[in-house]
Write a protein that holds these residues in place. Structure first.
Motif, mmCIF file in Angstrom:
data_model
loop_
_atom_site.group_PDB
_atom_site.id
_atom_site.type_symbol
_atom_site.label_atom_id
_atom_site.label_comp_id
_atom_site.label_asym_id
_atom_site.label_seq_id
_atom_site.Cartn_x
_atom_site.Cartn_y
_atom_site.Cartn_z
ATOM 1 N N LEU A 183 0.836 -1.205 0.000
ATOM 2 C CA LEU A 183 0.000 0.000 0.000
ATOM 3 C C LEU A 183 0.869 1.252 0.000
ATOM 4 O O LEU A 183 0.520 2.263 -0.628
ATOM 5 C CB LEU A 183 -0.931 -0.004 1.215
ATOM 6 C CG LEU A 183 -2.000 -1.100 1.227
ATOM 7 C CD1 LEU A 183 -2.796 -1.049 2.514
ATOM 8 C CD2 LEU A 183 -2.923 -0.969 0.022
ATOM 9 N N TYR A 184 1.995 1.192 0.698
ATOM 10 C CA TYR A 184 2.936 2.320 0.674
ATOM 11 C C TYR A 184 3.447 2.540 -0.746
ATOM 12 O O TYR A 184 3.476 3.675 -1.235
ATOM 13 C CB TYR A 184 4.107 2.051 1.624
ATOM 14 C CG TYR A 184 5.064 3.218 1.769
ATOM 15 C CD1 TYR A 184 5.030 4.015 2.906
ATOM 16 C CD2 TYR A 184 5.986 3.536 0.766
ATOM 17 C CE1 TYR A 184 5.896 5.093 3.041
ATOM 18 C CE2 TYR A 184 6.840 4.609 0.889
ATOM 19 C CZ TYR A 184 6.791 5.374 2.033
ATOM 20 O OH TYR A 184 7.635 6.456 2.136
ATOM 21 N N LEU A 185 3.828 1.461 -1.419
ATOM 22 C CA LEU A 185 4.367 1.578 -2.771
ATOM 23 C C LEU A 185 3.331 2.161 -3.733
ATOM 24 O O LEU A 185 3.651 3.017 -4.560
ATOM 25 C CB LEU A 185 4.826 0.208 -3.273
ATOM 26 C CG LEU A 185 6.074 -0.372 -2.601
ATOM 27 C CD1 LEU A 185 6.320 -1.803 -3.089
ATOM 28 C CD2 LEU A 185 7.289 0.491 -2.884
ATOM 29 N N VAL A 186 2.082 1.703 -3.635
ATOM 30 C CA VAL A 186 1.028 2.213 -4.515
ATOM 31 C C VAL A 186 0.799 3.700 -4.267
ATOM 32 O O VAL A 186 0.729 4.503 -5.206
ATOM 33 C CB VAL A 186 -0.278 1.428 -4.306
ATOM 34 C CG1 VAL A 186 -1.439 2.108 -5.028
ATOM 35 C CG2 VAL A 186 -0.132 0.001 -4.810
ATOM 36 N N THR A 187 0.696 4.081 -2.996
ATOM 37 C CA THR A 187 0.395 5.477 -2.666
ATOM 38 C C THR A 187 1.515 6.408 -3.093
ATOM 39 O O THR A 187 1.272 7.464 -3.683
ATOM 40 C CB THR A 187 0.143 5.621 -1.148
ATOM 41 O OG1 THR A 187 -0.850 4.670 -0.743
ATOM 42 C CG2 THR A 187 -0.350 7.022 -0.809
ATOM 43 N N THR A 188 2.762 6.029 -2.820
ATOM 44 C CA THR A 188 3.876 6.918 -3.167
ATOM 45 C C THR A 188 4.064 6.999 -4.679
ATOM 46 O O THR A 188 4.436 8.052 -5.213
ATOM 47 C CB THR A 188 5.181 6.462 -2.478
ATOM 48 O OG1 THR A 188 6.142 7.516 -2.567
ATOM 49 C CG2 THR A 188 5.768 5.213 -3.099
ATOM 50 N N THR A 189 3.780 5.890 -5.398
ATOM 51 C CA THR A 189 3.899 5.907 -6.854
ATOM 52 C C THR A 189 2.864 6.834 -7.476
ATOM 53 O O THR A 189 3.182 7.632 -8.368
ATOM 54 C CB THR A 189 3.733 4.482 -7.419
ATOM 55 O OG1 THR A 189 4.771 3.649 -6.900
ATOM 56 C CG2 THR A 189 3.815 4.478 -8.928
ATOM 57 N N LEU A 190 1.618 6.750 -6.999
ATOM 58 C CA LEU A 190 0.563 7.614 -7.533
ATOM 59 C C LEU A 190 0.824 9.075 -7.173
ATOM 60 O O LEU A 190 0.535 9.986 -7.962
ATOM 61 C CB LEU A 190 -0.799 7.154 -7.016
ATOM 62 C CG LEU A 190 -1.250 5.773 -7.497
ATOM 63 C CD1 LEU A 190 -2.602 5.408 -6.879
ATOM 64 C CD2 LEU A 190 -1.339 5.730 -9.015
ATOM 65 N N TRP A 191 1.364 9.314 -5.978
ATOM 66 C CA TRP A 191 1.708 10.688 -5.574
ATOM 67 C C TRP A 191 2.740 11.263 -6.541
ATOM 68 O O TRP A 191 2.602 12.387 -7.026
ATOM 69 C CB TRP A 191 2.239 10.691 -4.152
ATOM 70 C CG TRP A 191 2.748 12.043 -3.685
ATOM 71 C CD1 TRP A 191 3.887 12.669 -4.079
ATOM 72 C CD2 TRP A 191 2.113 12.922 -2.755
ATOM 73 N NE1 TRP A 191 4.024 13.886 -3.448
ATOM 74 C CE2 TRP A 191 2.946 14.067 -2.633
ATOM 75 C CE3 TRP A 191 0.952 12.861 -2.001
ATOM 76 C CZ2 TRP A 191 2.644 15.133 -1.787
ATOM 77 C CZ3 TRP A 191 0.644 13.926 -1.151
ATOM 78 C CH2 TRP A 191 1.480 15.044 -1.055
ATOM 79 N N THR A 192 3.794 10.494 -6.810
ATOM 80 C CA THR A 192 4.848 10.961 -7.711
ATOM 81 C C THR A 192 4.290 11.236 -9.104
ATOM 82 O O THR A 192 4.655 12.220 -9.750
ATOM 83 C CB THR A 192 5.972 9.914 -7.805
ATOM 84 O OG1 THR A 192 6.528 9.714 -6.496
ATOM 85 C CG2 THR A 192 7.067 10.370 -8.755
ATOM 86 N N LEU A 193 3.400 10.370 -9.558
ATOM 87 C CA LEU A 193 2.814 10.516 -10.888
ATOM 88 C C LEU A 193 2.062 11.838 -11.019
ATOM 89 O O LEU A 193 2.068 12.465 -12.085
ATOM 90 C CB LEU A 193 1.862 9.351 -11.164
ATOM 91 C CG LEU A 193 1.336 9.205 -12.589
ATOM 92 C CD1 LEU A 193 2.481 8.969 -13.563
ATOM 93 C CD2 LEU A 193 0.325 8.075 -12.660
ATOM 94 N N ALA A 194 1.433 12.277 -9.930
ATOM 95 C CA ALA A 194 0.710 13.558 -9.960
ATOM 96 C C ALA A 194 1.608 14.739 -9.614
ATOM 97 O O ALA A 194 1.455 15.830 -10.165
ATOM 98 C CB ALA A 194 -0.467 13.503 -8.985
#
Length: 212
Positions: A183-194
């Motif tokens: 869940l950490y990986l998903v959240t930080t990846t989506l944050w970076t994408l935005a």
């Protein structure tokens, strides 16, 4: 996920510095192309001239990887918390928490194979999000840096190419780490994408967007 958001907010100054440095490197792209053309037959001289250009411009040739490096200890801590059976001599209460019937300390891949709760649906969603975000991130990197060399001075050969694939490597990793770390990986990846496109829009001028 809340922990991830807090960490990324705290890392905003680092992200701003990285985007500024990335823009500065793009401004140097024409000069870098000229150096490569002139010294392509003399690799030591090529590296020397490239480093001199970066140094004179006050630009780091490895800008853009600091955020990932700073997050690594956080991911390691999350991983350690959700594999520890006891904390401070007491049973680890975090292991009792679950999402869609999957304990936060359970790897998604193992849970999906065992048919636990909504593990298969959760694993599919996590992998799909990470792969989609990775492909978009890789496409953006290739579009933004067509004029920059594939290798950077000061880094071992192949490192920049590996970093280009890094956004996709997180997908299989998310299946073997505890669900909390996934869940950490998903959240930080989506944050970076935005975050990155927004910061580029706010911080870059015409010289950074269209180096000539």
């Amino acid at each position: 996920m809340l922990l991830t958001l807090i960490v990324r907010v705290l890392l905003l100054p680092v992200a701003v510095a990285q985007v500024r440095a990335e823009g500065a490197r793009r401004r140097l792209a024409p000069a870098l192309a000229e150096i490569r053309r002139r010294w392509k037959g003399d690799p030591p001289r090529l590296q020397q001239k490239t480093m001199e250009l970066y140094r004179e411009a006050g630009v780091s040739p490895v800008a853009g990887i600091g955020s990932a490096l700073l997050q690594a200890p956080i991911v390691s801590l999350v991983y350690a918390l959700f594999i520890a059976q006891r904390i401070g001599g007491e049973p680890n209460a975090l292991l009792a928490e679950a999402l869609l019937g999957v304990p936060l300390g359970r790897p998604l891949g193992a849970a999906a194979l065992a048919g636990e709760g909504g593990a298969l649906l959760l694993a599919g969603a996590v992998v799909a999000l990470l792969i989609a975000a990775g492909l978009v991130t890789r496409a953006m990197m290739r579009r933004l840096q067509p004029a920059l060399p594939a290798e950077q001075p000061g880094l071992p050969p192949g490192v920049m190419r590996t970093l280009g694939w890094l956004p996709l490597i997180t997908a299989p990793i998310a299946l073997v780490v505890p669900l909390a770390a996934a869940l950490y990986l998903v959240t930080t990846t989506l944050w970076t994408l935005a975050e990155r496109p927004l910061l580029r829009r706010l911080l870059w001028g015409e010289a950074e967007r269209n180096p000539s």
